[in-house]
Design a protein around this motif. Structure first.
Motif, PDB file in Angstrom:
ATOM      1  N   SER A  38       0.819  -1.210   0.000  1.00 31.33           N
ATOM      2  CA  SER A  38       0.000   0.000   0.000  1.00 31.33           C
ATOM      3  C   SER A  38       0.858   1.266   0.000  1.00 31.33           C
ATOM      4  O   SER A  38       0.489   2.270  -0.612  1.00 31.33           O
ATOM      5  CB  SER A  38      -0.979   0.001   1.180  1.00 31.33           C
ATOM      6  N   ARG A  39       2.015   1.217   0.654  1.00 33.03           N
ATOM      7  CA  ARG A  39       2.931   2.362   0.653  1.00 33.03           C
ATOM      8  C   ARG A  39       3.447   2.625  -0.760  1.00 33.03           C
ATOM      9  O   ARG A  39       3.476   3.782  -1.207  1.00 33.03           O
ATOM     10  CB  ARG A  39       4.090   2.115   1.611  1.00 33.03           C
ATOM     11  N   ARG A  40       3.845   1.558  -1.456  1.00 31.43           N
ATOM     12  CA  ARG A  40       4.333   1.720  -2.845  1.00 31.43           C
ATOM     13  C   ARG A  40       3.244   2.272  -3.765  1.00 31.43           C
ATOM     14  O   ARG A  40       3.548   2.987  -4.718  1.00 31.43           O
ATOM     15  CB  ARG A  40       4.857   0.395  -3.389  1.00 31.43           C
ATOM     16  N   ALA A  41       1.998   1.945  -3.471  1.00 29.45           N
ATOM     17  CA  ALA A  41       0.875   2.411  -4.285  1.00 29.45           C
ATOM     18  C   ALA A  41       0.364   3.781  -3.811  1.00 29.45           C
ATOM     19  O   ALA A  41      -0.625   4.282  -4.348  1.00 29.45           O
ATOM     20  CB  ALA A  41      -0.253   1.392  -4.248  1.00 29.45           C
ATOM     21  N   ASP A  42       1.038   4.371  -2.848  1.00 32.24           N
ATOM     22  CA  ASP A  42       0.685   5.678  -2.312  1.00 32.24           C
ATOM     23  C   ASP A  42      -0.746   5.712  -1.766  1.00 32.24           C
ATOM     24  O   ASP A  42      -1.516   6.626  -2.046  1.00 32.24           O
ATOM     25  CB  ASP A  42       0.892   6.768  -3.367  1.00 32.24           C
ATOM     26  N   LEU A  43      -1.080   4.685  -0.995  1.00 28.01           N
ATOM     27  CA  LEU A  43      -2.400   4.591  -0.364  1.00 28.01           C
ATOM     28  C   LEU A  43      -2.246   4.937   1.118  1.00 28.01           C
ATOM     29  O   LEU A  43      -2.226   4.064   1.984  1.00 28.01           O
ATOM     30  CB  LEU A  43      -2.977   3.185  -0.551  1.00 28.01           C
ATOM     31  N   GLY A  44      -2.087   6.214   1.372  1.00 31.97           N
ATOM     32  CA  GLY A  44      -1.726   6.721   2.696  1.00 31.97           C
ATOM     33  C   GLY A  44      -2.560   6.222   3.854  1.00 31.97           C
ATOM     34  O   GLY A  44      -2.029   5.692   4.831  1.00 31.97           O
ATOM     35  N   LEU A  45      -3.871   6.398   3.791  1.00 30.35           N
ATOM     36  CA  LEU A  45      -4.718   6.002   4.910  1.00 30.35           C
ATOM     37  C   LEU A  45      -4.711   4.491   5.109  1.00 30.35           C
ATOM     38  O   LEU A  45      -4.656   3.992   6.243  1.00 30.35           O
ATOM     39  CB  LEU A  45      -6.150   6.509   4.710  1.00 30.35           C
ATOM     40  N   THR A  47      -2.267   2.484   4.333  1.00 27.93           N
ATOM     41  CA  THR A  47      -0.958   2.175   4.914  1.00 27.93           C
ATOM     42  C   THR A  47      -0.974   2.423   6.412  1.00 27.93           C
ATOM     43  O   THR A  47      -0.484   1.601   7.195  1.00 27.93           O
ATOM     44  CB  THR A  47       0.145   3.027   4.253  1.00 27.93           C
ATOM     45  N   TYR A  48      -1.563   3.531   6.812  1.00 25.40           N
ATOM     46  CA  TYR A  48      -1.662   3.867   8.237  1.00 25.40           C
ATOM     47  C   TYR A  48      -2.405   2.776   9.006  1.00 25.40           C
ATOM     48  O   TYR A  48      -1.943   2.300  10.049  1.00 25.40           O
ATOM     49  CB  TYR A  48      -2.363   5.219   8.400  1.00 25.40           C
ATOM     50  N   PHE A  49      -3.565   2.380   8.500  1.00 21.53           N
ATOM     51  CA  PHE A  49      -4.354   1.352   9.193  1.00 21.53           C
ATOM     52  C   PHE A  49      -3.621   0.017   9.253  1.00 21.53           C
ATOM     53  O   PHE A  49      -3.670  -0.687  10.265  1.00 21.53           O
ATOM     54  CB  PHE A  49      -5.723   1.177   8.546  1.00 21.53           C
ATOM     55  N   LEU A  50      -2.956  -0.346   8.188  1.00 23.00           N
ATOM     56  CA  LEU A  50      -2.201  -1.604   8.183  1.00 23.00           C
ATOM     57  C   LEU A  50      -1.037  -1.547   9.170  1.00 23.00           C
ATOM     58  O   LEU A  50      -0.761  -2.540   9.858  1.00 23.00           O
ATOM     59  CB  LEU A  50      -1.702  -1.924   6.771  1.00 23.00           C
ATOM     60  N   GLU A  51      -0.376  -0.412   9.264  1.00 25.88           N
ATOM     61  CA  GLU A  51       0.708  -0.260  10.237  1.00 25.88           C
ATOM     62  C   GLU A  51       0.173  -0.334  11.658  1.00 25.88           C
ATOM     63  O   GLU A  51       0.801  -0.934  12.534  1.00 25.88           O
ATOM     64  CB  GLU A  51       1.456   1.055  10.007  1.00 25.88           C
ATOM     65  N   MET A  52      -0.988   0.258  11.891  1.00 26.53           N
ATOM     66  CA  MET A  52      -1.595   0.179  13.219  1.00 26.53           C
ATOM     67  C   MET A  52      -1.948  -1.275  13.559  1.00 26.53           C
ATOM     68  O   MET A  52      -1.719  -1.726  14.681  1.00 26.53           O
ATOM     69  CB  MET A  52      -2.845   1.064  13.297  1.00 26.53           C
ATOM     70  N   ALA A  53      -2.483  -1.996  12.589  1.00 27.64           N
ATOM     71  CA  ALA A  53      -2.815  -3.411  12.808  1.00 27.64           C
ATOM     72  C   ALA A  53      -1.552  -4.217  13.082  1.00 27.64           C
ATOM     73  O   ALA A  53      -1.530  -5.092  13.956  1.00 27.64           O
ATOM     74  CB  ALA A  53      -3.558  -3.971  11.600  1.00 27.64           C
TER      75      ALA A  53
END
Length: 75
Positions: A38-45, A47-53
């Motif tokens: 998601s980071r490579r695809a520039d999907l900011g929000l 990416t944030y949720f996945l990092e929180m998970a």
């Protein structure tokens, strides 16, 4: 007396600490990979949720390991 060892003693849901730790570690690994995608695809929000998970899963895994060690200090 139960024949289940303390580190594998089931909680109220019938899930033992080792099973919870393994599930949390697996989820942490998956979310690490998904977050990178998601980071490579520039999907900011997302990416944030996945990092929180990922962080939550890692914290759970550590807590479950401590619980198992406390229940069986010789392990």
């Amino acid at each position: 007396m139960s024949s289940i060892s303390p580190e594998n003693e089931a909680d109220d849901r019938g899930v033992d600490a080792l099973e919870r730790e393994e599930a949390a570690r697996y989820i942490a690994a998956l979310t690490t990979e998904l977050s990178a995608i998601s980071r490579r695809a520039d999907l900011g929000l997302l990416t944030y949720f996945l990092e929180m998970a990922r962080m939550e899963a890692q914290e759970i895994a550590v807590a479950e390991r401590k619980t198992r060690r406390k229940a069986d200090p010789g392990a």
